[in-house]
Write a protein that holds these residues in place. Structure first.
Motif, PDB file in Angstrom:
ATOM      1  N   UNK A 115      -1.090   4.001   7.120  1.00  0.00           N
ATOM      2  CA  UNK A 115      -0.458   3.791   5.952  1.00  0.00           C
ATOM      3  C   UNK A 115      -1.067   3.628   4.648  1.00  0.00           C
ATOM      4  N   UNK A 116      -0.772   3.400   3.148  1.00  0.00           N
ATOM      5  CA  UNK A 116      -1.572   2.968   2.153  1.00  0.00           C
ATOM      6  C   UNK A 116      -0.530   1.879   1.239  1.00  0.00           C
ATOM      7  N   UNK A 117      -1.673   1.488   0.222  1.00  0.00           N
ATOM      8  CA  UNK A 117      -1.084   1.125  -0.874  1.00  0.00           C
ATOM      9  C   UNK A 117      -0.648   0.687  -1.794  1.00  0.00           C
ATOM     10  N   UNK A 118       0.962   1.578  -1.465  1.00  0.00           N
ATOM     11  CA  UNK A 118       1.340   1.656  -2.691  1.00  0.00           C
ATOM     12  C   UNK A 118       2.934   0.586  -2.940  1.00  0.00           C
ATOM     13  N   UNK A 119       2.589  -0.022  -4.319  1.00  0.00           N
ATOM     14  CA  UNK A 119       3.639  -1.337  -4.341  1.00  0.00           C
ATOM     15  C   UNK A 119       3.314  -2.593  -3.081  1.00  0.00           C
TER      16      UNK A 119
END
Length: 305
Positions: A115-119
């Motif tokens: 996953x990523x850190x967006x929001x």
């Protein structure tokens, strides 16, 4: 979707088949014009795969004009058909919303995701690239779903980590990364690494699988079979075209033999990746962009004849 998807890309028995084994390959029914990739076969004979999140009207959910990816679970039926497809149940109080690949531990208790850190509330305080991905794990709570997501301790924000794949004994986690520095540094655009899972749920330091597996090109989507063979995709020179699927046998001392490409019809002139195999080595799935497909990436079912 292509922007997000390519960020993801860039950033023991003796049934192992030989190069002379023949494969029967077919496109499965669930494919459509959307991508289907990020495969993993669970110990309960279900399959995980990645595709777009859809709204109630069947339209693709988007963020900043890009499709949002999520992981789905399907039951394996006779002749390889996948049915009872449903998204993984995530705790509605979690703020994780974009998952590009996943695997579940053999005991069914732990989920590992890309996953990523967006929001996200867990955004690092230090400077990092918004396009970087990392790995998280969660536990399953009945009636709630997968919850208590946490970033794996070895993930550093300045690098990308993706494609987690747990070994059949649940003791080793394979993944891809572009981490740099020291003797374990990435040689190409992305290499395959492994960490050992300790009894206290911590991890060993990441270990690069070395030059017999990794190249100066890109490696991704590892899968470690019950007979001790690592399957992965690479776009190294002299392949059939694009990304091809390779295999490398683990030796008794834990090293790996020189990787060899799988034959046609597993590999094609286009991208082929996400190879997974059942526990008996009789059938499996992979994703491919070959021209006769229905969408960007289709799932293909194969049997070993």
């Amino acid at each position: 979707m292509k922007v997000i998807f390519y960020f993801v890309l860039c950033f023991f028995s003796v049934f192992g088949f030989s190069q002379t084994d023949k494969f029967s390959v077919r496109n499965i029914d669930l494919n459509d014009d959307k991508p289907h990739f990020g495969l993993f076969i669970n110990s309960n004979q279900t399959v995980l795969f990645t595709s777009y999140q859809l709204n109630k009207k069947g339209k693709i959910k988007k963020y900043l004009q890009n499709g949002i990816l999520n992981v789905y679970e399907a039951k394996i039926n006779d002749a390889g058909k996948l049915s009872e497809i449903k998204p993984l149940k995530i705790d509605e109080n979690e703020d994780i919303w974009h998952i590009t690949s996943a695997c579940i531990s053999p005991d069914g208790k732990t989920l590992f995701v890309t996953t990523n850190y967006s929001n996200r509330k867990n955004r690092p305080k230090e400077t990092f690239k918004e396009t970087n991905f990392h790995l998280e794990r969660a536990v399953y709570k009945e009636g709630v779903g997968w919850t208590n997501f946490e970033v794996l301790s070895f993930c550093k924000p300045r690098y990308s980590y993706a494609h987690p794949s747990i070994s059949p004994d649940g003791k080793t986690l394979f993944f891809t990364s572009n981490m740099r520095g020291g003797k374990e540094t990435t040689k190409g655009t992305s290499d395959i690494f492994r960490v050992n899972l300790k009894n206290d749920l911590s991890f060993s330091e990441p270990k690069n699988l070395g030059s017999k597996v990794n190249s100066y090109s890109g490696e991704m989507f590892p899968f470690f079979s019950h007979d001790g063979i690592l399957y992965f995709a690479s776009n190294r020179p002299n392949g059939a075209g694009g990304y091809d699927i390779y295999k490398s046998k683990m030796t008794e001392n834990g090293d790996f033999e020189k990787a060899k490409a799988l034959p046609k019809p597993i590999n094609s002139s286009k991208d082929d990746w996400c190879f997974v195999l059942d526990s008996q080595g009789e059938f499996g799935y992979f994703s491919s962009k070959r021209p006769e497909g229905k969408g960007e990436d289709d799932i293909y079912y194969f049997t070993v004849d």
